[in-house]
Enzyme design. Structure first.
Site, PDB file in Angstrom:
ATOM      1  N   ARG A  59      -9.164   0.495 -10.309  1.00  0.00           N
ATOM      2  CA  ARG A  59      -9.867  -0.769 -10.165  1.00  0.00           C
ATOM      3  C   ARG A  59      -9.915  -1.231  -8.708  1.00  0.00           C
ATOM      4  O   ARG A  59     -10.974  -1.532  -8.185  1.00  0.00           O
ATOM      5  CB  ARG A  59      -9.095  -1.800 -10.992  1.00  0.00           C
ATOM      6  CG  ARG A  59      -9.762  -3.029 -11.394  1.00  0.00           C
ATOM      7  CD  ARG A  59      -8.760  -3.775 -12.271  1.00  0.00           C
ATOM      8  NE  ARG A  59      -7.827  -2.818 -12.873  1.00  0.00           N
ATOM      9  CZ  ARG A  59      -8.014  -2.282 -14.057  1.00  0.00           C
ATOM     10  NH1 ARG A  59      -9.011  -2.633 -14.781  1.00  0.00           N
ATOM     11  NH2 ARG A  59      -7.159  -1.392 -14.527  1.00  0.00           N
ATOM     12  N   THR A  60      -8.756  -1.272  -8.066  1.00  0.00           N
ATOM     13  CA  THR A  60      -8.695  -1.794  -6.697  1.00  0.00           C
ATOM     14  C   THR A  60      -9.512  -0.924  -5.759  1.00  0.00           C
ATOM     15  O   THR A  60     -10.245  -1.421  -4.914  1.00  0.00           O
ATOM     16  CB  THR A  60      -7.232  -1.865  -6.226  1.00  0.00           C
ATOM     17  OG1 THR A  60      -6.490  -2.600  -7.178  1.00  0.00           O
ATOM     18  CG2 THR A  60      -7.128  -2.529  -4.879  1.00  0.00           C
ATOM     19  N   LYS A  87       1.970  18.123   3.620  1.00  0.00           N
ATOM     20  CA  LYS A  87       2.530  19.086   4.570  1.00  0.00           C
ATOM     21  C   LYS A  87       3.568  18.443   5.469  1.00  0.00           C
ATOM     22  O   LYS A  87       4.044  19.059   6.416  1.00  0.00           O
ATOM     23  CB  LYS A  87       1.410  19.679   5.440  1.00  0.00           C
ATOM     24  CG  LYS A  87       0.360  20.439   4.656  1.00  0.00           C
ATOM     25  CD  LYS A  87      -0.729  20.949   5.598  1.00  0.00           C
ATOM     26  CE  LYS A  87      -1.925  21.455   4.806  1.00  0.00           C
ATOM     27  NZ  LYS A  87      -3.100  21.636   5.682  1.00  0.00           N
ATOM     28  N   ARG A 109      -3.263   1.430   0.299  1.00  0.00           N
ATOM     29  CA  ARG A 109      -2.268   1.236  -0.758  1.00  0.00           C
ATOM     30  C   ARG A 109      -1.167   2.252  -0.503  1.00  0.00           C
ATOM     31  O   ARG A 109      -1.450   3.424  -0.207  1.00  0.00           O
ATOM     32  CB  ARG A 109      -2.893   1.473  -2.130  1.00  0.00           C
ATOM     33  CG  ARG A 109      -1.830   1.550  -3.214  1.00  0.00           C
ATOM     34  CD  ARG A 109      -2.421   1.469  -4.583  1.00  0.00           C
ATOM     35  NE  ARG A 109      -2.855   0.110  -4.863  1.00  0.00           N
ATOM     36  CZ  ARG A 109      -3.217  -0.296  -6.079  1.00  0.00           C
ATOM     37  NH1 ARG A 109      -3.213   0.550  -7.078  1.00  0.00           N
ATOM     38  NH2 ARG A 109      -3.596  -1.535  -6.277  1.00  0.00           N
ATOM     39  N   HIS A 137       0.403  -7.668  -3.316  1.00  0.00           N
ATOM     40  CA  HIS A 137      -0.949  -7.210  -3.600  1.00  0.00           C
ATOM     41  C   HIS A 137      -1.856  -8.412  -3.337  1.00  0.00           C
ATOM     42  O   HIS A 137      -2.335  -9.061  -4.264  1.00  0.00           O
ATOM     43  CB  HIS A 137      -1.039  -6.733  -5.054  1.00  0.00           C
ATOM     44  CG  HIS A 137      -2.305  -5.998  -5.376  1.00  0.00           C
ATOM     45  ND1 HIS A 137      -3.358  -5.886  -4.498  1.00  0.00           N
ATOM     46  CD2 HIS A 137      -2.692  -5.329  -6.495  1.00  0.00           C
ATOM     47  CE1 HIS A 137      -4.328  -5.178  -5.064  1.00  0.00           C
ATOM     48  NE2 HIS A 137      -3.945  -4.835  -6.280  1.00  0.00           N
TER      49      HIS A 137
END
Lengths: 310, 181
Positions: A59-60, A87, A109, A137
């Site tokens: 969603r975000t 890596k 995020r 958030h």
């Protein structure tokens, strides 16, 4: 005031009430834009935005991506799957490499709380937090408050309950901070094991009784049980999902017992039948889909205002 | 002398009256809508509409407000962003004849943004421009008004200010020699 007081959006902490008002006012205009026949404006056509998702999101990520496209920004997307992070590249190196490609703004995020603040101190770009671990958030909190204001008007003195897994929720902290800034009363409700100690220090009240909390509140913001964040130790946070749903799940029977109508919210993704039943989620009390629509407008406003600050 | 009055209250009423009559020469307003650019163009549009409505009371006239902030070409070239105003148009512009209205026409850039913002709402049949003050010879883009309240010759550094009167004060247009702080 036409400018945000902060260069980045790392969290609600650090923002002022006037910042929130400016974001809401701008988002109101963008909401009109995204309901036009042509939903696009050219404001950010010379801006390049990198969406860095070090943690899963649907969603975000879609909401940010759509907001960026509606503003005519160029975008590049990145997720940890198949990247050099596997890596062993460090976060600062990864971001600096992306910035060397002339990126103006980073939406990120990250699973680690505080990753955005760390990055904001280390690299020279505008950072927007799209969720950092169990910390904050901010855009979710902004769109939640914006949606509440649409439904209830001024939030001064309004009673908002945040119900569910408070301990593992970044939405809860950002929501508490933004609602307090806007003058609302906040109560958190959930099993004792899922409410952090000392949460009263944030100026919220605590309850472990859902029915009593529903009687008290004007808005109930239901949070998901974040099983993926709960360390599956010897002692679980609660005996079973079934028991959780019985004690803290919102259903029609509970709503019908109230003497007035309350507004139901959920940041998604919904676990239907656990924290909220389908009947409630799809009822006229719920503004879950309005939240999603407002999410695009709020993110457009944040990106627009932060780009101006560059 | 730091400023002079270009239009006083009595003249303003006469100018609005003339503009309304000029509009009626070309439009019966069955196919025509007024759209004012936020914020001050909309105030002017409302005044023009009020006069038109007195002249043709039987014809309903649409008057919308259009905000051009997100379409401006100087975003991020200014020190501070411009606060957005609201757009409210309760009608469709598709295939309509649109009179775009603003208070002062200077470089033409706001009108350019206005055209862009307008086209996002659909494809009008025609667009004409009405302004209260036309600062001639200052254009940076090929944009010309069809309906003009008053044309003036001015210098770059000068500034035109429109005071919209209310019950207490009168409407007037001032030309300042410098932009007020």
């Amino acid at each position: 005031m036409t400018q945000l007081s902060s260069r980045h959006l790392t969290g609600i902490r650090g923002l002022k009430r006037e910042d929130l008002e400016l974001i809401f006012k701008t988002a109101t205009e963008f909401k009109e834009v995204i309901n036009r026949p042509i939903k696009k404006v050219p404001s950010l056509r010379d801006i390049t935005i990198a969406n860095l998702f070090f943690e899963n999101s649907t969603r975000t990520r879609l909401s940010f991506e759509l907001a960026e496209k509606r503003l005519s920004a160029d975008i590049i997307n990145f997720s940890t799957n198949g990247s050099s992070v596997k890596k062993g590249e460090t976060l600062v190196d990864t971001v600096n490499n992306i910035l060397a490609m002339k990126v103006d703004l980073v939406v990120m995020r990250h699973p680690h709380p505080g990753a955005h603040q760390f990055l904001a101190n280390k690299v020279d770009t505008v950072i927007v937090n799209a969720g950092d671990g169990t910390h904050e958030h901010p855009t979710q909190a902004l769109l939640d408050a914006f949606s509440m204001r649409e439904r209830l008007g001024d939030l001064e003195g309004k009673k908002v309950a945040i119900i569910g897994d408070i301990r593992h929720s970044r939405v809860a902290l950002s929501n508490i901070l933004s609602l307090k800034l806007l003058g609302a009363e906040v109560r958190v409700c959930g099993p004792k094991t899922l409410i952090p100690k000392h949460i009263n220090d944030l100026g919220v009240s605590v309850s472990h009784d859902l029915d009593e909390t529903l009687m008290w509140c004007d808005v109930a913001n239901m949070l998901r049980i974040q099983l993926e964040r709960q360390d599956q130790g010897i002692v679980p946070y609660f005996p079973s999902l079934r028991e959780y749903a019985r004690q803290f799940g919102l259903n029609m029977e509970r709503l019908n017992k109230l003497d007035r109508s309350i507004t139901i919210m959920h940041p998604g993704p919904i676990n239907r039948g656990v924290e909220i039943t389908s009947e409630v989620a799809d009822s006229e009390h719920s503004i879950i889909l309005e939240q999603v629509e407002n999410g695009v407008a709020i993110r457009m406003a944040v990106l627009y205002l932060l780009s101006a600050n560059r | 002398m730091d400023s002079q009055v270009l239009i006083d209250n009595a003249l303003f009423e006469r100018v609005i009256d003339r503009l309304a009559h000029q509009l009626l020469e070309h439009h019966d307003f069955s196919q025509t809508d007024l759209i004012g650019l936020q914020p001050r163009g909309f105030i002017l549009a409302e005044r023009v509409k009020r006069r038109l409505q007195e002249l043709i009371p039987s014809q309903a006239i649409n008057c919308g407000a259009l905000d051009v902030t997100f379409h401006r070409d100087d975003f991020r070239r200014r020190e501070k962003p411009i606060a957005a105003s609201s757009t409210h148009m309760s009608f469709l512009v598709e295939n309509r004849e649109i009179i775009l209205i603003d208070d002062v026409l200077f470089t033409g850039r706001t009108i350019r943004a206005g055209l862009d913002a307008l086209l996002a709402h659909g494809r009008p049949k025609t667009v004409q421009l009405l302004v209260l003050i036309d600062r001639r010879f200052q254009r940076e883009l090929p944009i010309e008004p069809q309906f003009v309240g008053k044309s003036i010759d001015s210098l770059d550094m000068q500034y035109v200010q429109v005071d919209w009167g209310d019950q207490q004060s009168e409407t007037r247009v001032l030309l300042h020699n410098h932009k007020p702080e």
